[in-house]
Every structure is written in structure tokens, then in C-alpha cells.
Design a protein around this motif. Structure first.
Motif, PDB file in Angstrom:
ATOM      1  N   VAL A  47      15.883  -8.481  41.886  1.00  0.00           N
ATOM      2  CA  VAL A  47      16.534  -6.589  41.683  1.00  0.00           C
ATOM      3  C   VAL A  47      17.222  -6.736  42.842  1.00  0.00           C
ATOM      4  CG1 VAL A  47      15.891  -4.408  42.754  1.00  0.00           C
ATOM      5  CG2 VAL A  47      14.608  -5.936  40.942  1.00  0.00           C
ATOM      6  N   ALA A  48      17.206  -7.442  44.453  1.00  0.00           N
ATOM      7  CA  ALA A  48      17.039  -7.322  45.542  1.00  0.00           C
ATOM      8  C   ALA A  48      19.202  -7.963  45.998  1.00  0.00           C
ATOM      9  CB  ALA A  48      16.193  -7.860  46.516  1.00  0.00           C
ATOM     10  N   ALA A  49      19.002  -8.686  45.106  1.00  0.00           N
ATOM     11  CA  ALA A  49      20.635  -9.616  44.763  1.00  0.00           C
ATOM     12  C   ALA A  49      21.919  -8.544  45.068  1.00  0.00           C
ATOM     13  CB  ALA A  49      20.340 -10.982  44.559  1.00  0.00           C
ATOM     14  N   LEU A  81      16.852  -8.902  54.085  1.00  0.00           N
ATOM     15  CA  LEU A  81      15.369  -8.864  53.910  1.00  0.00           C
ATOM     16  C   LEU A  81      14.734  -7.980  53.294  1.00  0.00           C
ATOM     17  CD1 LEU A  81      15.400 -11.528  57.761  1.00  0.00           C
ATOM     18  CD2 LEU A  81      14.696 -11.439  55.048  1.00  0.00           C
ATOM     19  N   LEU A  82      15.595  -6.591  54.147  1.00  0.00           N
ATOM     20  CA  LEU A  82      14.445  -5.182  54.284  1.00  0.00           C
ATOM     21  C   LEU A  82      14.717  -4.829  52.720  1.00  0.00           C
ATOM     22  CD1 LEU A  82      15.639  -3.659  56.727  1.00  0.00           C
ATOM     23  CD2 LEU A  82      13.232  -3.796  56.001  1.00  0.00           C
ATOM     24  N   ALA A  83      15.544  -5.126  51.994  1.00  0.00           N
ATOM     25  CA  ALA A  83      16.513  -5.034  50.174  1.00  0.00           C
ATOM     26  C   ALA A  83      15.025  -5.581  50.169  1.00  0.00           C
ATOM     27  CB  ALA A  83      17.907  -5.634  49.992  1.00  0.00           C
ATOM     28  N   GLY A  84      14.975  -7.116  49.892  1.00  0.00           N
ATOM     29  CA  GLY A  84      13.590  -7.411  49.149  1.00  0.00           C
ATOM     30  C   GLY A  84      12.359  -7.000  49.418  1.00  0.00           C
ATOM     31  N   SER A  85      12.393  -6.724  50.449  1.00  0.00           N
ATOM     32  CA  SER A  85      10.785  -6.321  51.137  1.00  0.00           C
ATOM     33  C   SER A  85      10.743  -4.748  50.361  1.00  0.00           C
ATOM     34  CB  SER A  85      10.435  -5.751  52.860  1.00  0.00           C
ATOM     35  OG  SER A  85      10.418  -6.797  53.336  1.00  0.00           O
ATOM     36  N   MET A  86      11.445  -3.804  50.331  1.00  0.00           N
ATOM     37  CA  MET A  86      11.003  -2.729  49.651  1.00  0.00           C
ATOM     38  C   MET A  86      10.693  -3.259  48.747  1.00  0.00           C
ATOM     39  SD  MET A  86      12.291   0.020  51.279  1.00  0.00           S
ATOM     40  CE  MET A  86      14.127  -0.005  52.879  1.00  0.00           C
ATOM     41  N   VAL A  87      11.154  -4.165  47.231  1.00  0.00           N
ATOM     42  CA  VAL A  87      11.130  -4.402  46.300  1.00  0.00           C
ATOM     43  C   VAL A  87       9.020  -5.102  46.336  1.00  0.00           C
ATOM     44  CG1 VAL A  87      11.088  -5.231  43.993  1.00  0.00           C
ATOM     45  CG2 VAL A  87      13.337  -4.783  45.499  1.00  0.00           C
ATOM     46  N   VAL A  88       8.204  -6.213  47.047  1.00  0.00           N
ATOM     47  CA  VAL A  88       7.478  -6.351  47.055  1.00  0.00           C
ATOM     48  C   VAL A  88       6.713  -7.130  48.500  1.00  0.00           C
ATOM     49  CG1 VAL A  88       7.483  -7.792  45.183  1.00  0.00           C
ATOM     50  CG2 VAL A  88       8.214  -8.366  47.004  1.00  0.00           C
ATOM     51  N   GLY A  89       7.056  -5.876  49.649  1.00  0.00           N
ATOM     52  CA  GLY A  89       6.707  -5.704  51.057  1.00  0.00           C
ATOM     53  C   GLY A  89       5.362  -5.546  50.981  1.00  0.00           C
ATOM     54  N   PRO A  90       4.356  -6.795  51.393  1.00  0.00           N
ATOM     55  CA  PRO A  90       2.441  -5.939  51.460  1.00  0.00           C
ATOM     56  C   PRO A  90       2.397  -5.826  52.045  1.00  0.00           C
ATOM     57  CG  PRO A  90       2.868  -8.061  51.194  1.00  0.00           C
ATOM     58  CD  PRO A  90       4.639  -7.779  51.132  1.00  0.00           C
ATOM     59  N   THR A  91       2.856  -5.999  53.723  1.00  0.00           N
ATOM     60  CA  THR A  91       2.238  -6.185  54.676  1.00  0.00           C
ATOM     61  C   THR A  91       3.589  -4.796  55.840  1.00  0.00           C
ATOM     62  OG1 THR A  91       3.583  -8.045  55.604  1.00  0.00           O
ATOM     63  CG2 THR A  91       1.301  -7.374  54.814  1.00  0.00           C
ATOM     64  N   VAL A  92       3.169  -4.493  56.984  1.00  0.00           N
ATOM     65  CA  VAL A  92       4.289  -3.932  58.014  1.00  0.00           C
ATOM     66  C   VAL A  92       5.000  -5.082  59.206  1.00  0.00           C
ATOM     67  CG1 VAL A  92       3.936  -2.349  60.148  1.00  0.00           C
ATOM     68  CG2 VAL A  92       2.646  -2.240  58.773  1.00  0.00           C
ATOM     69  N   ASP A  93       4.428  -6.123  58.526  1.00  0.00           N
ATOM     70  CA  ASP A  93       4.932  -7.729  58.732  1.00  0.00           C
ATOM     71  C   ASP A  93       5.888  -8.440  58.478  1.00  0.00           C
ATOM     72  OD1 ASP A  93       5.765  -9.736  60.704  1.00  0.00           O
ATOM     73  OD2 ASP A  93       3.665 -10.624  60.045  1.00  0.00           O
ATOM     74  N   SER A 129       8.168 -15.365  45.444  1.00  0.00           N
ATOM     75  CA  SER A 129       8.815 -13.489  45.621  1.00  0.00           C
ATOM     76  C   SER A 129       9.066 -13.928  47.526  1.00  0.00           C
ATOM     77  CB  SER A 129       7.746 -12.725  45.327  1.00  0.00           C
ATOM     78  OG  SER A 129       6.546 -12.658  46.338  1.00  0.00           O
ATOM     79  N   ALA A 130       8.625 -15.006  47.497  1.00  0.00           N
ATOM     80  CA  ALA A 130       8.390 -14.925  49.181  1.00  0.00           C
ATOM     81  C   ALA A 130       9.731 -15.894  49.263  1.00  0.00           C
ATOM     82  CB  ALA A 130       7.192 -15.749  49.766  1.00  0.00           C
ATOM     83  N   PHE A 131       9.774 -16.801  49.170  1.00  0.00           N
ATOM     84  CA  PHE A 131      11.520 -17.935  49.096  1.00  0.00           C
ATOM     85  C   PHE A 131      12.434 -16.650  49.347  1.00  0.00           C
ATOM     86  CE2 PHE A 131      13.990 -19.902  46.727  1.00  0.00           C
ATOM     87  CZ  PHE A 131      14.887 -21.185  47.613  1.00  0.00           C
ATOM     88  N   ALA A 132      11.987 -15.758  47.767  1.00  0.00           N
ATOM     89  CA  ALA A 132      13.618 -15.396  47.375  1.00  0.00           C
ATOM     90  C   ALA A 132      13.631 -14.366  48.737  1.00  0.00           C
ATOM     91  CB  ALA A 132      13.260 -14.660  46.132  1.00  0.00           C
ATOM     92  N   GLY A 133      12.377 -13.715  48.987  1.00  0.00           N
ATOM     93  CA  GLY A 133      12.855 -12.457  49.968  1.00  0.00           C
ATOM     94  C   GLY A 133      13.322 -12.816  51.412  1.00  0.00           C
ATOM     95  N   THR A 134      13.361 -14.256  51.817  1.00  0.00           N
ATOM     96  CA  THR A 134      13.098 -15.096  53.318  1.00  0.00           C
ATOM     97  C   THR A 134      14.878 -15.749  52.791  1.00  0.00           C
ATOM     98  OG1 THR A 134      12.553 -16.980  52.451  1.00  0.00           O
ATOM     99  CG2 THR A 134      11.460 -15.303  53.810  1.00  0.00           C
ATOM    100  N   ALA A 166      23.799 -11.217  61.826  1.00  0.00           N
ATOM    101  CA  ALA A 166      22.876 -11.004  62.022  1.00  0.00           C
ATOM    102  C   ALA A 166      21.895  -9.774  61.649  1.00  0.00           C
ATOM    103  CB  ALA A 166      21.896 -10.982  63.447  1.00  0.00           C
ATOM    104  N   ARG A 167      22.908  -7.830  61.607  1.00  0.00           N
ATOM    105  CA  ARG A 167      22.528  -6.912  61.401  1.00  0.00           C
ATOM    106  C   ARG A 167      22.233  -7.180  59.023  1.00  0.00           C
ATOM    107  NH1 ARG A 167      25.648  -4.714  65.107  1.00  0.00           N
ATOM    108  NH2 ARG A 167      27.249  -4.888  64.467  1.00  0.00           N
ATOM    109  N   ASN A 168      23.548  -7.961  58.817  1.00  0.00           N
ATOM    110  CA  ASN A 168      23.238  -7.867  57.557  1.00  0.00           C
ATOM    111  C   ASN A 168      22.088  -8.801  56.676  1.00  0.00           C
ATOM    112  OD1 ASN A 168      25.993  -6.460  57.226  1.00  0.00           O
ATOM    113  ND2 ASN A 168      26.914  -7.954  56.946  1.00  0.00           N
TER     114      ASN A 168
END
Length: 474
Positions: free
Chosen positions: A269-271, A421-433, A222-227, A414-416
């Protein structure tokens, strides 16, 4: 404190880059953010990643540069993105110390830092935890990273160096992913252990339905796909704008394939969200004008290709069964799996934490969740969520560059990247960082490079243009 071999390599690389100059240092820094499973130093149960160590060398290089330092402080003025991010860091730090004590035992939390446990375990009454300090340090490092990127990006040479660093990041991300697959298939996983030495829970040998989960240089799929979503958003948009096309096009396609094959539910999901953002960008840019041929081609052909692929899948039973089984395992049946139930419970507890603390949160780094918005609300409450939204709006909404110039195109990319990144974090974002990559991209989107850079002839600059690089060049 234990110094790891990769920490020694990081320090040596930093010293070497300082000799070469600021541009070499920023390229190396952006590339090093890829090593999300590595620890340069180990402090008890905490790990210091190479990129966080290298941030010190970036700061030294920026201070030594002859370029003006004003942008470093201008971005912190009231109303600027750095100001809102600094407010988030300040409130986060104060909340990390005071709120777990003020609301002690007032709610039940899933403490951050514990390994994934079944639904029935892992809860604890609210109180201070060790990750209050570590998450505050990480968020402060995000602020430092953002301001340094804006300062370095205030010149065209520095701006281009950051872009090249991001292209190198996307390239190395693919290289590590392929190495992960190859070493996993031949039983040589130990080859990559030197970059998997952090004090994390690793899932680098897991399989789903016989397929190895791709983790690359990260602890889990999940970390790999998110980044990789961030790399996809940046490189694909850059290709749509016909900038560095020789590299960015193949990098975008390969990144998308790796996300799909990574067996990460979050990535799958985020792709589509990221692809929808990219398609909207292609439609918006497909009008008459220079540098619109790639966008126009995608705007016309993408729906036809999607339709054709859908028909092939529906008409070929074997292909349909393979695709259906893959999607069913990763998405359709995910909510009823042990992992899905556990992550769902984290969000349930997180939302209850938000309510039990009257919207103030339980403190930065206190509670684990499985969605970035829930992490914001549960940890830093309404004030922290407000500060982040203001930061995102001001950083990603910057204008001012001439339309379809190099700077405007890279800002869009850069905005995109940030949105993906935010789309991926919406699904599995454990922290504020959100990680250093997010703030590098946000800093690039918020940078305002000078229009003329006479000291950098290799950029082929002219006073009449922002950055007259031929489209499609490297």
C-alpha cells in the motif's frame, strides 16, 4: 539481566570503533539499526537492541571528538527541531506515568505488548502497563540519536560518514533479506537465530499463498517492508541527484522489488505513495542544470514504463490473474481477514481512547494501534501530536544549503526517506516510536555542515564549494 552473544559482539565492536574514531562509530551505529529482531540484553520481558546499546559509544565518540560540540546544544534551542522533540519526550514521559492513573478505568484499551489476538480478546480497562516505561526509554533514545546525528553532521566529514552508513544499511538490509529467503527455502532458518533472539512475537516462517514472507533481520514482514521503504526513499533520491550512483541505483531497485515480494500489505500500500514522492522529486529536479539527467530520464520514461507494464498485465491473462490474486490477498481482501479486523479494532479503540481522555491521550506506551496518527492521538493526545508535527516541520523543512550542492541533495534524500517511512507507518504504526532509522534520516535532514573542512583532504574539499564530490561517484 541476561547478556546475549550479540550483545558481547556489539560491545566489542563499539570499543573497536572508538579506537578508529567518530566516523567509524557512526557508520557502525547506522548499520546496527538494521538488527530490529535482535537483543543485546534481555531485561525480563524487555529487549535492548544492539543499536540502542551502541548509542552509548556514539555519544562517547562525539564527546571525544575535537569538532565543536555547539550543534549538539543548538538544536535544542527554542524553535529548533530538537526542542520540539524534547517537548514530545517530556510530555510523553509525564503522560506515561500520570495519565493511566488519572483516567484509570475511564476507557478500554488494547494494551501495548500483548500478542496479536482475535477481535474478541486482548482488551483491558485503562491502567499502567510495563510498556509505559519501555516506550519512554525508546523515545528518549530517539532524542539522543537525533541530537547526536545533528552534531556529527555539523562537519562535512561527519555528514559523509552518516551517508555512507545509510548506504551500508540499505546494502545489509538486502543481504539479510536474501539470506532469509535462501535459508527459508532450504530449511536452514536456524542460521539467523542469533539475530532473532528478542522477546518479540516472530513471524519468520509464515507463508502467503505459498510464498515465504520476507522478514530479513526484522520480526515480521510488515516491519521489514516498512524500514525498507526508508532505504528506498533515501537511495532512490540520492540516485536521482546523481550522488553515489554506482551504489544507490541498484540498491533502490532491489529494495523496491523486495518490498513488493515481501507479502506485506503495508509495503504494497505504501510503496505507490513512496514512488509518487520520488516521481515528484524527479519532475522537480529535471530542469536544466548539472546533475539533472537521471531525474529528467525518470520524469519522461516512468509514465511510459507504467503504461507499458499496465498494458502487458491487462493483455496477458496469466500475468493478470497472478497480479490480481496477489493484490487481492494482500490488499483487497485484507479488511475482511482476521488480521485486518483485529488491526481495525485496534484503531477503533485507539480513537475512542483519544475521545474518552478529552484529547490528552492514555499515556505514552499504554495503547496499541495499527496506524501512527492514531497512535499519536491515543497515547499522547493533542499536545503530543502538536509537538511531533512541529518537530517534523522544523527538521524536514530546513534549508540554507546551496541549491543542488551535495548537502542539499542529501537533505532532500533524507527527507524523502522520512516521508516514505511515515507512509508505511500510516498503515501499520503500532506506537509513537518511529524507530532510530527515522531519526537518523531526520537528523541528517536537519544538519548544517560547515562549508569548509580543511582537515579532511580525502573528501576533495575546496573552499569555493560545499562538497565538490563528482556526481555518480562513491
Amino acid at each position: 539481566m541476561a547478556v546475549e552473544p550479540i550483545g558481547i559482539i556489539t560491545i566489542a565492536l563499539g570499543l573497536y570503533c572508538l579506537v578508529l574514531g567518530q566516523d567509524a562509530t557512526i557508520k557502525a551505529f547506522v548499520s546496527l539499526t538494521l538488527l530490529g529482531a535482535a537483543a543485546a540484553f534481555v531485561l525480563g520481558s524487555s529487549s535492548v537492541q544492539p543499536a540502542h546499546v551502541f548509542l552509548m559509544f556514539v555519544a562517547v565518540a562525539a564527546m571525544r571528538s575535537k569538532r565543536p560540540a555547539a550543534p549538539l546544544f543548538d538544536v535544542l534551542h527554542f524553535g529548533q527541531p530538537g526542542f520540539w522533540l524534547a517537548c514530545l519526550v517530556l510530555y510523553g514521559g509525564l503522560s506515561a506515568y500520570f495519565l493511566p492513573r488519572l483516567f484509570a478505568d475511564a476507557t478500554t484499551i488494547i494494551p501495548l505488548g500483548i500478542p496479536e489476538q482475535p477481535l474478541t480478546g486482548g482488551v483491558a480497562p485503562l491502567g499502567p502497563v510495563s510498556s509505559n516505561l519501555t516506550q519512554t526509554v525508546y523515545l528518549a533514545a530517539d532524542l539522543v540519536c537525533f541530537t547526536l546525528i545533528v552534531a556529527i553532521g555539523s562537519t562535512l566529514a561527519g555528514y559523509r560518514a552518516i551517508v555512507i552508513g545509510l548506504i551500508a544499511y540499505a546494502t545489509l538490509n538486502i543481504v539479510f533479506a536474501l539470506l532469509d529467503v535462501v535459508t527459508g527455502s532450504i530449511g536452514a532458518q536456524d542460521v539467523l537465530q542469533f539475530i532473532r533472539n528478542a522477546q518479540y512475537t516472530f513471524h519468520d516462517n509464515d507463508k502467503v499463498n505459498g510464498m515465504k514472507r520476507i522478514v530479513g533481520s526484522w520480526p515480521e514482514a510488515s516491519a521489514f517492508a516498512g524500514t525498507t521503504l526508508g532505504a528506498l526513499g533515501f537511495t532512490a533520491t540520492t540516485w536521482l541527484c546523481q550522488r553515489h550512483s554506482r551504489w544507490t541505483g541498484p540498491l533502490a531497485v532491489t529494495s523496491l522489488m523486495l518490498i513488493i515480494l515481501s507479502t506485506s500489505s503495508a509495503g504494497l500500500v505504501a510503496a505507490p505513495v513512496g514512488l509518487a514522492i520520488l516521481y515528484a522529486t524527479a519532475v522537480w529536479r529535471s530542469g536544466i542544470g548539472p546533475g539533472s539527467s537521471h531525474s529528467a530520464t525518470v520524469a519522461v520514461l516512468a509514465p511510459l514504463l507504467v503504461l507499458l507494464a499496465g498494458l502487458v498485465i491487462l493483455l496477458q491473462q496469466d500475468i493478470f490473474n497472478t497480479v490480481h490474486n496477489y493484490v487481492d490477498i494482500l490488499i483487497l481482501s485484507k479488511s475482511t481477514s482476521s488480521s485486518g479486523l483485529t488491526r481495525g479494532s485496534w484503531n477503533t479503540y485507539g480513537l475512542q481512547n483519544f475521545l474518552d481522555t478529552f484529547g490528552l491521550g492514555v499515556g505514552l506506551g499504554t495503547a496499541r494501534t495499527s496506524s501512527f496518527p492514531v497512535a499519536l492521538l491515543s497515547n499522547v493526545g493533542v499536545p503530543g501530536a502538536f509537538f511531533f508535527l512541529m518537530f517534523a516541520f522544523t527538521a524536514l523543512g530546513h534549508g540554507g544549503a546551496p541549491a543542488r550542492s551535495y548537502v542539499a541533495d542529501i537533505r532532500l534524500a533524507a527527507r524523502n526517506g522520512c516521508l516514505c517511512l511515515l507512509a508505511g507507518s500510516m498503515v501499520v504504526g503500532p506506537t509513537v516510536d518511529l524507530g532510530l532509522l527515522f531519526f537518523i534520516l531526520a537528523g541528517l535532514a536537519a544538519s548544517r555542515p560547515a562549508t569548509i573542512e580543511p582537515t579532511a583532504p580525502f573528501l576533495r574539499l575546496h573552499a569555493s564549494r560545499d562538497l565538490p564530490e563528482p556526481r555518480g561517484s562513491t
